[in-house]
Design a protein around this motif. Structure first.
Motif, PDB file in Angstrom:
ATOM      1  N   UNK A 277     -23.904  -4.773  21.003  1.00 44.99           N
ATOM      2  CA  UNK A 277     -23.715  -3.991  22.219  1.00 44.99           C
ATOM      3  C   UNK A 277     -24.788  -4.298  23.252  1.00 44.99           C
ATOM      4  N   UNK A 278     -25.953  -4.668  22.790  1.00 47.25           N
ATOM      5  CA  UNK A 278     -27.064  -4.948  23.707  1.00 47.25           C
ATOM      6  C   UNK A 278     -26.967  -6.336  24.337  1.00 47.25           C
ATOM      7  N   UNK A 279     -26.066  -7.157  23.823  1.00 44.92           N
ATOM      8  CA  UNK A 279     -25.908  -8.516  24.340  1.00 44.92           C
ATOM      9  C   UNK A 279     -24.884  -8.541  25.473  1.00 44.92           C
ATOM     10  N   UNK A 280     -24.989  -9.549  26.312  1.00 50.67           N
ATOM     11  CA  UNK A 280     -23.929  -9.786  27.290  1.00 50.67           C
ATOM     12  C   UNK A 280     -22.668 -10.193  26.542  1.00 50.67           C
ATOM     13  N   UNK A 281     -21.516 -10.079  27.200  1.00 48.69           N
ATOM     14  CA  UNK A 281     -20.269 -10.456  26.529  1.00 48.69           C
ATOM     15  C   UNK A 281     -20.291 -11.928  26.128  1.00 48.69           C
ATOM     16  N   UNK A 282     -20.807 -12.784  26.991  1.00 46.03           N
ATOM     17  CA  UNK A 282     -20.865 -14.219  26.670  1.00 46.03           C
ATOM     18  C   UNK A 282     -21.703 -14.456  25.417  1.00 46.03           C
ATOM     19  N   UNK A 283     -22.848 -13.778  25.328  1.00 45.52           N
ATOM     20  CA  UNK A 283     -23.708 -13.956  24.162  1.00 45.52           C
ATOM     21  C   UNK A 283     -23.074 -13.356  22.905  1.00 45.52           C
ATOM     22  N   UNK A 284     -22.387 -12.226  23.063  1.00 47.26           N
ATOM     23  CA  UNK A 284     -21.704 -11.613  21.919  1.00 47.26           C
ATOM     24  C   UNK A 284     -20.622 -12.546  21.389  1.00 47.26           C
ATOM     25  N   UNK A 285     -19.901 -13.199  22.275  1.00 46.89           N
ATOM     26  CA  UNK A 285     -18.879 -14.163  21.860  1.00 46.89           C
ATOM     27  C   UNK A 285     -19.518 -15.360  21.160  1.00 46.89           C
TER      28      UNK A 285
END
Length: 254
Positions: free
Chosen positions: A3-11
């Motif tokens: 949740x703390x990551x950007x969507x790009x980083x989470x992906x």
């Protein structure tokens, strides 16, 4: 943590770790909570994650159930889905086709699928496209506007697979002429009129089912491989066999 990551980083994390719980968390996030236009980078990572998910024969249909049953609910994902379809195998393409609910014939739903499949069309070869087009055409024929569910039609109906059906008629099947389509419709219509029907509702539904089938087949005649848009939109075609005041009044066809 995710949740703390950007969507790009989470992906990126989901692609790298191959953990099903992480996959679910990220897919839930992009499907339900970040319903916005995705950046080129986010689309690229989402495409790569979808390609990974498609390799799981057992769970891929369940993933599709989450974000593809009603494509309009995941309109922001359509570019990534289309790009992913260009890199998956035949089985995964078939799962994509059969995951879409055809009982929702809204214009928005059709346009979402068109957006997805137009990206797919530009991203792969004709041979690979025809695998998906043919599957969609067979699915559309078997569905026949909800005939097994006894869906009652009172007007011309469309389907979310119209773009892919036109694709098969343009790129897959031998090209038909207008006279071929008219003769085929007239034969089916005359047979239909000689049959017994259990109710007036069944008669009306049967008529509009035939007329709905005709729309896509007739529309495909005027399309070519290089056309950007294949959907008929609001265009309505009337077969010669029913283009009379008597037939229009009989079936309440305006």
């Amino acid at each position: 943590m995710l949740e703390s990551l950007s969507l790009a980083d989470a992906l990126r994390v989901a692609i790298a770790c191959r953990n099903k719980y992480v996959h679910f968390t990220v897919i839930e996030r992009v499907t339900r909570r970040e319903t916005r236009i995705l950046s080129p980078e986010e689309n690229r990572y989402l495409r790569n994650l979808l390609i990974i998910l498609s390799k799981d024969k057992i769970n891929w249909p369940h993933w599709l159930e989450i974000f593809n049953k009603y494509p309009v609910r995941a309109a922001h994902m359509q570019i990534a889905i289309g790009q992913a379809l260009a890199h998956v195998d035949q089985r995964a393409c078939q799962d994509y086709v059969y995951s879409i609910s055809l009982d929702n014939d809204s214009v928005e739903n059709q346009e979402c699928v068109e957006r997805c499949l137009s990206v797919f069309k530009r991203s792969t070869t004709r041979a690979r496209r025809c695998i998906l087009w043919r599957c969609a055409f067979e699915c559309w024929q078997n569905w026949n506007f909800g005939i097994e569910k006894n869906n009652n039609l009172t007007a011309i109906s469309r389907s979310a697979l119209d773009y892919a059906v036109v694709g098969w008629l343009v790129e897959g099947e031998e090209k038909k002429t207008l006279s071929d389509i008219e003769r085929s419709f007239e034969k089916k219509f005359r047979t239909f009129e000689l049959q017994w029907h259990k109710s007036e509702t069944a008669v009306t539904s049967g008529f509009f089912r035939l007329l709905s089938q005709y729309q896509i087949k007739r529309h495909a005649i005027d399309q070519s491989v290089n056309d950007l848009y294949w959907l008929p939109k609001s265009i309505v075609y009337t077969p010669e066999a029913v283009d009379s005041d008597f037939t229009r009044a009989k079936y309440s066809y305006d």
